[in-house]
Design an enzyme around this catalytic site. Sequence first.
Site, PDB file in Angstrom:
ATOM      1  N   THR A 230       0.798  -1.215   0.000  1.00 27.77           N
ATOM      2  CA  THR A 230       0.000   0.000   0.000  1.00 27.77           C
ATOM      3  C   THR A 230       0.835   1.272   0.000  1.00 27.77           C
ATOM      4  O   THR A 230       0.285   2.363  -0.150  1.00 27.77           O
ATOM      5  CB  THR A 230      -0.954   0.022   1.207  1.00 27.77           C
ATOM      6  N   ASP A 231       2.149   1.151   0.161  1.00 30.72           N
ATOM      7  CA  ASP A 231       3.026   2.327   0.111  1.00 30.72           C
ATOM      8  C   ASP A 231       4.249   2.011  -0.743  1.00 30.72           C
ATOM      9  O   ASP A 231       5.387   2.249  -0.334  1.00 30.72           O
ATOM     10  CB  ASP A 231       3.443   2.753   1.518  1.00 30.72           C
ATOM     11  N   LEU A 232       4.017   1.491  -1.939  1.00 29.68           N
ATOM     12  CA  LEU A 232       5.124   1.149  -2.829  1.00 29.68           C
ATOM     13  C   LEU A 232       5.693   2.433  -3.424  1.00 29.68           C
ATOM     14  O   LEU A 232       5.047   3.096  -4.245  1.00 29.68           O
ATOM     15  CB  LEU A 232       4.639   0.212  -3.937  1.00 29.68           C
TER      16      LEU A 232
ATOM     17  N   ARG B 280       1.224   3.951  -8.433  1.00 26.37           N
ATOM     18  CA  ARG B 280       1.733   4.662  -7.256  1.00 26.37           C
ATOM     19  C   ARG B 280       3.255   4.776  -7.321  1.00 26.37           C
ATOM     20  O   ARG B 280       3.831   5.829  -6.997  1.00 26.37           O
ATOM     21  CB  ARG B 280       1.309   3.927  -5.984  1.00 26.37           C
TER      22      ARG B 280
ATOM     23  N   ASN C 212      11.148   2.574  -0.699  1.00 26.69           N
ATOM     24  CA  ASN C 212      10.932   1.222  -0.182  1.00 26.69           C
ATOM     25  C   ASN C 212      11.471   0.133  -1.095  1.00 26.69           C
ATOM     26  O   ASN C 212      11.107  -1.037  -0.979  1.00 26.69           O
ATOM     27  CB  ASN C 212       9.441   1.001   0.085  1.00 26.69           C
TER      28      ASN C 212
END
Length: 241
Positions: free
Chosen positions: A167-169, A205, A173
């Site tokens: 959900t936070d690619l 994203r 990261n």
Amino acid sequence: MQQINLADGLVWFDNTLLSEADIGSVFEPEYWSKLNKVIGSAKGRGTTWFVQGEQVPMALRHYRRGGLFGKLVKDQYLFIGWERTRCYEEFMLLKHLRQCGVNVPRPLGAKANKVGTLFYRADILIELVSGARDLVALLKNSKVEHNVWYAIGEEIAKMHRAGVCHTDLNAHNILLDGDNQVWLIDFDKCEKREGKNWQQGNLDRLLRSFQKEKNKAGITFNEESHWRWLTEGYSTIQLTQ
């Protein structure tokens, strides 16, 4: 994985990699400081401590809230069951990803402590990827070759094939170690999902992240070449559920 009970919580850990005698204390930075085994730190929402364990170097992270609500309640979460704690879910998701052949750090231990009857605090220990740097740091000062972009795409595709939505690619990261091996990190609040309709959203994203860092940090990023190489690597992995 082993589990031990504390007076106010639970600890889950891999006893083959986390062999310290006082398991209840290994989630406290002061424990490592007294042993002179703090080997570094990184600032983010909080401080991630890098420590030298008996078996492997590790990253110790305390779960903290972000956003406006995080200014009011910094590190407490609603308790709805031990297996629904943030640390347990991330620990188990990392185990699942490694079993599926995705290059993520090994989870070493997780700890959740009740705060009263309604809330809990949490910590996690994961293996430290020694010598690794995130893509933003690398792309500021050096060139990333075609085969590395291709490998990044492959690793993301393997994550998707494992049914995991990051959900936070973003570019921070994704790490490269000294051998240019790709690692995916930071799976807090990530989850398994059915189907495939969420996968393109993950890629979109990530593309926005590269575009943002190009404007903000001045990274070297070319959508016509770099992103094309990444998506070519992604397409080589057959996405099956």
